[in-house]
Design an enzyme around this catalytic site. Sequence first.
Site, PDB file in Angstrom:
ATOM      1  CG  LEU A  16      27.412  11.244  56.644  1.00 59.20           C
ATOM      2  CD1 LEU A  16      28.512  11.165  55.593  1.00 59.20           C
ATOM      3  CD2 LEU A  16      27.170  12.693  57.051  1.00 59.20           C
ATOM      4  N   GLY A  17      23.500   8.703  56.265  1.00 57.91           N
ATOM      5  CA  GLY A  17      22.338   8.209  55.538  1.00 57.91           C
ATOM      6  C   GLY A  17      22.242   6.703  55.626  1.00 57.91           C
ATOM      7  N   GLY A  19      20.542   3.143  53.466  1.00 55.08           N
ATOM      8  CA  GLY A  19      19.997   2.647  52.217  1.00 55.08           C
ATOM      9  C   GLY A  19      19.913   1.141  52.222  1.00 55.08           C
ATOM     10  N   GLY A  20      19.629   0.567  51.035  1.00 48.47           N
ATOM     11  CA  GLY A  20      19.463  -0.868  50.942  1.00 48.47           C
ATOM     12  C   GLY A  20      20.724  -1.643  51.220  1.00 48.47           C
ATOM     13  CG  MET A  21      23.923  -1.294  48.838  1.00 51.41           C
ATOM     14  SD  MET A  21      24.435  -2.909  48.259  1.00 51.41           S
ATOM     15  CE  MET A  21      26.171  -2.830  48.581  1.00 51.41           C
ATOM     16  N   GLY A  22      23.279  -0.556  53.361  1.00 53.02           N
ATOM     17  CA  GLY A  22      23.785  -0.360  54.716  1.00 53.02           C
ATOM     18  C   GLY A  22      23.712   1.100  55.118  1.00 53.02           C
ATOM     19  CE  LYS A  38      26.753   3.034  50.649  1.00 44.45           C
ATOM     20  NZ  LYS A  38      26.019   3.025  49.370  1.00 44.45           N
ATOM     21  CG  ASP A 132      20.698   3.345  41.901  1.00 47.80           C
ATOM     22  OD1 ASP A 132      19.657   3.718  41.323  1.00 47.80           O
ATOM     23  OD2 ASP A 132      20.780   3.241  43.140  1.00 47.80           O
TER      24      ASP A 132
END
Length: 585
Positions: A16-17, A19-22, A38, A132
């Site tokens: 789905l997307g 980012g910086g975390m995974g 996630k 955030d």
Amino acid sequence: MSGERVIGGYALRRVLGRGGMGEVHLATTPTGGLAAVKVIHPELARDPAFLRRFEREVAAARRVARFCTAPVLDAGIDGDVAYLVTEYVKGPDLAQAVREQGPLSGSDLEALAVGIATALGAIHGAGVVHRDLKPSNVLLSPLGPRVIDFGIAQLVDADSLASQAILGTPAFMAPEQVRGEPLGPAADVYAWGGVIAFAGTGRLPFGGGAPAEVLYRIVNEGPRLDGLDAGLRDVVERAMAKEPRLRPTAQQLLASLMGGTHLTPATATQVVERTWTGPRGLAGPVDGASVRSASVRGPLDVSGTARITPGASAPVQGPLAVSGTARIAPDASVSGQIAPSASGDVRDAAVPSAHGRNALSDKGFPRGGVTRRRWPWVAGAVAVLAVVVVGVVVAPWVWEGRPYTAGFGDSWATGASDGGDARVAGSDYVLTAKPGWRLWKSAPAREPDGGVVVSAKARREQGSGEYGVWCHGSASSGDRYEFGVSGSGQVTIVKRRTGQKGTPLYGPAAVKGATGSNRIVAECADAEAGGKVGLRMWVNERLVAEVSDASDPLGSGEAGVYAAPDAKEALRVRFESFAIDRTKD
């Protein structure tokens, strides 16, 4: 599906997307539902200090109430992989919606402001600071905005500005966050103001440019708010005060938005859901959906199984792109194209409409290639398609390996009785049980032979008591297995027979997070050779009970929903979905 990756019991379907975390994946839960998983980057997951923070912050995030949020359902370590599971919200994020459709206005902007403020109240009430909040962390569901990723920014070292800047978004940082000071709930309130300013104007509150320039403006200049309605602008200005002590709390924000009226989170959530019209369409694939009546302009992407029901009319002005299986009943009327992707197929596709055609080449692929996936804005059928999103359909299915799902149409019993009242409210089914009674209703479709899985999503609206689903039952005899959740978060499994007191098979036992809106899933297995029936229960995708009944166990029959008050006040429960399916082999 061969090669499908499974983490913690969740089958990952697609990304789905990132980012910086995974990476965030759409996943199938162990009970057949959908969730967002996630998967943390391996280098972070191998860090013992990170894992300690991960466990601490996830525990805090799981305490957050479900009001206008995408709640955390599960988390864990599977081998060397750390993962976090949240409710899957079908819809675009706010940044995408504004980018593609322009700023929000009117009741939608007001509902957005109320919804995010309600979510912040729930987050702060659990002792969590989001840190955030930004447009990409606000998803626009058919029922209203849902805030995601709360508390996740705390998983990095909060002592340095550099680490915050990497995970945060400079445009929506509070001045104290820019200065590297300790953050509290007031920082989220500040970010709320920036998000609402962006949603209502389409502009970043401090403009663009290099991050250092934006951070300088945040600390030294005021936000640009021209274009916002005067009343809303006043609330945003107070929320974006430079000094944290001058900003309202999330609860005060909510009261200001409601003209001074103090609402409970549950009431505020209902206000949002009733006033929200949202983006004019559906984003991304429709997973496991059933269509009864819908007018689609533009491609409708389907992942999983799409069904157009018998007697349905679904004019499609553009291709229906299918990744999975589309079943079109022989007497359904479809105009437009039905084009499977390279990984999909169309079954029972004898489309009778004079304008309909199955856009298949001889090899089973769509003529002209795979349909390009984009956001299809659906005009004139938002209310109907909001039902499609959660995979419900009015017309019942016969058992041919297909599940029965209900939108609670005329086929469900309605009206008053000695035990209370049953009525259809939009796409929901509302039971109001009188004190001293158990009000239980049968689904129009009987269970299939063998084991069955029964599920429903419901919430208590008034009174105290228990509610849930039942299976292996009979409306004529009163026999059934009941799987219930109480308003205090207690779960039970009870066997009932007419004229006899219920036999508790499990509980009552407390389950965390089961005090709001709940998805209840019950499995009633077929009787084994030894005359024993296995029973399992999930609440919000978590297995909470597993027992068996060997004393004259009940067999396949009927299934349904029920409500039972435990005090002198009536109990009102709203069921938002219901389904019966075979147990998986």
